[in-house]
Design a protein around this motif. Structure first.
Motif, short mmCIF file in Angstrom:
data_model
loop_
_atom_site.label_atom_id
_atom_site.label_comp_id
_atom_site.label_asym_id
_atom_site.label_seq_id
_atom_site.Cartn_x
_atom_site.Cartn_y
_atom_site.Cartn_z
N LEU A 178 33.17 -23.12 0.53
CA LEU A 178 34.09 -23.24 -0.65
C LEU A 178 34.88 -21.97 -0.56
CD1 LEU A 178 32.01 -25.21 -1.12
CD2 LEU A 178 32.24 -24.95 -3.63
N TYR A 179 36.09 -22.23 -0.83
CA TYR A 179 37.11 -20.87 -0.81
C TYR A 179 37.63 -20.98 -2.31
CZ TYR A 179 36.36 -20.81 4.06
OH TYR A 179 35.42 -20.63 5.48
N PRO A 180 37.14 -20.85 -3.23
CA PRO A 180 37.95 -21.15 -4.46
C PRO A 180 38.66 -19.93 -4.84
CG PRO A 180 35.45 -20.44 -5.00
CD PRO A 180 35.72 -20.67 -3.42
N LYS A 181 39.94 -20.18 -5.41
CA LYS A 181 40.85 -19.07 -5.84
C LYS A 181 41.04 -19.36 -7.32
CE LYS A 181 44.43 -18.43 -3.19
NZ LYS A 181 45.72 -18.47 -2.35
N VAL A 182 40.86 -18.40 -8.17
CA VAL A 182 40.77 -18.48 -9.51
C VAL A 182 41.75 -17.46 -9.99
CG1 VAL A 182 39.29 -18.37 -11.74
CG2 VAL A 182 38.44 -19.30 -9.50
N LYS A 183 42.52 -17.73 -11.06
CA LYS A 183 43.31 -16.86 -11.74
C LYS A 183 42.75 -16.83 -13.29
CE LYS A 183 48.24 -16.14 -12.84
NZ LYS A 183 49.43 -16.75 -12.49
N ILE A 184 42.61 -15.80 -13.86
CA ILE A 184 42.13 -15.65 -15.10
C ILE A 184 42.93 -14.62 -15.85
CG2 ILE A 184 39.84 -15.92 -14.41
CD1 ILE A 184 39.45 -12.82 -14.90
N SER A 185 42.55 -14.71 -17.15
CA SER A 185 43.86 -14.10 -18.20
C SER A 185 43.51 -12.60 -18.42
CB SER A 185 43.60 -14.77 -19.50
OG SER A 185 42.50 -14.66 -20.13
N ASN A 186 42.12 -12.05 -17.98
CA ASN A 186 41.65 -10.78 -18.42
C ASN A 186 41.40 -10.02 -17.12
OD1 ASN A 186 40.49 -8.43 -19.41
ND2 ASN A 186 39.52 -9.35 -21.07
N SER A 187 42.05 -8.97 -16.66
CA SER A 187 41.52 -8.19 -15.59
C SER A 187 40.16 -7.43 -15.54
CB SER A 187 42.91 -7.24 -15.24
OG SER A 187 42.80 -6.18 -16.22
N ASP A 188 39.77 -7.16 -16.80
CA ASP A 188 38.53 -6.51 -16.99
C ASP A 188 37.43 -7.40 -16.68
OD1 ASP A 188 39.93 -4.38 -18.06
OD2 ASP A 188 39.62 -4.63 -19.95
N LYS A 189 37.47 -8.81 -16.46
CA LYS A 189 36.55 -9.76 -16.04
C LYS A 189 36.74 -10.46 -14.68
CE LYS A 189 35.60 -10.94 -20.76
NZ LYS A 189 34.93 -11.62 -21.63
N ILE A 190 37.21 -9.74 -13.94
CA ILE A 190 37.38 -10.26 -12.53
C ILE A 190 36.12 -10.03 -11.87
CG2 ILE A 190 38.44 -9.52 -10.14
CD1 ILE A 190 41.24 -9.13 -11.51
N GLU A 191 35.51 -9.05 -11.89
CA GLU A 191 34.03 -9.07 -11.42
C GLU A 191 33.11 -10.08 -11.67
OE1 GLU A 191 30.53 -5.68 -10.58
OE2 GLU A 191 32.51 -4.84 -10.92
N LEU A 192 33.09 -10.33 -13.07
CA LEU A 192 32.07 -11.25 -13.45
C LEU A 192 32.54 -12.43 -13.19
CD1 LEU A 192 29.90 -12.13 -15.49
CD2 LEU A 192 31.44 -11.89 -17.53
N ALA A 193 33.93 -12.75 -13.21
CA ALA A 193 34.40 -14.08 -12.65
C ALA A 193 33.99 -14.38 -11.31
CB ALA A 193 35.78 -14.38 -12.76
N LEU A 194 34.05 -13.29 -10.54
CA LEU A 194 33.79 -13.92 -9.10
C LEU A 194 32.23 -14.03 -9.01
CD1 LEU A 194 35.77 -10.83 -7.40
CD2 LEU A 194 36.13 -13.46 -6.95
N GLU A 195 31.18 -13.18 -9.77
CA GLU A 195 29.92 -13.33 -9.88
C GLU A 195 29.32 -14.52 -10.24
OE1 GLU A 195 28.29 -10.12 -12.08
OE2 GLU A 195 28.95 -8.57 -10.53
N LEU A 196 30.39 -15.21 -11.08
CA LEU A 196 29.72 -16.58 -11.70
C LEU A 196 29.75 -17.74 -10.84
CD1 LEU A 196 31.27 -16.21 -15.27
CD2 LEU A 196 28.91 -16.03 -14.73
N HIS A 197 30.30 -17.59 -9.84
CA HIS A 197 30.44 -18.76 -8.77
C HIS A 197 28.91 -19.01 -8.33
CE1 HIS A 197 34.52 -19.68 -8.15
NE2 HIS A 197 34.71 -18.40 -8.18
#
Length: 155
Positions: free
Chosen positions: A111-130
């Motif tokens: 899977l190659y999910p590409k995600v756009k989120i609203s808060n740049s401070d949460k990018i690392e967490l957003a990646l870990e949540l996969h």
């Protein structure tokens, strides 16, 4: 406490006149799947297995189920962690290995999910949540092959 849910599907196939080649024992692979209250799904084998390339095939549907379930699991874990997801896309692929005797199995999915989120401070967490999403995904938990993720995230 565990909950059990029953899912039902009906398959319908009939021999098509002139579709049987008795010398090669070839049958049409086109059939219909019906799920109560939903549109009928026309299905065939993959083109590589003498199916109709214009119709969905079981391999398409398995991979589609996997990416759909992962996305929904991911959106769930993001909501639990205060991450606002603005966009999500995936261009997944799965590898099917076929043996000389005609048997086969998927050996992995990527899977190659590409995600756009609203808060740049949460990018690392957003990646870990996969990873957490994969652990929760009903379909991934049902697969006997590795489901790999190469995720990206941006604001």
């Amino acid at each position: 406490m565990t909950f059990k849910h029953i899912f039902k599907a009906e398959v319908n196939w009939a021999s098509q006149k002139n579709a049987v080649d008795s010398s090669k024992r070839f049958y049409s692979k086109t059939h219909q799947i019906k799920i109560e209250g939903k549109p009928v799904l026309d299905v065939s084998a993959a083109k590589a297995f003498k199916g109709d390339p214009e119709l969905y095939n079981p391999e398409d549907l398995l991979l589609s189920s996997l990416v759909s379930c992962h996305m929904m699991s991911y959106l769930y874990v993001c909501s639990q962690n205060g991450i606002e997801v603005l966009e999500y896309s995936d261009n997944a692929e799965a590898t099917l290995e076929v043996n000389p005797d005609g048997s086969g199995r998927f050996i992995e999915a990527k899977l190659y999910p590409k995600v756009k989120i609203s808060n740049s401070d949460k990018i690392e967490l957003a990646l870990e949540l996969h990873q957490k999403a994969n652990e929760l995904c009903f379909i991934a938990n049902s697969c006997n092959f590795p489901v790999l993720h190469e995720a990206s995230c941006e604001v």
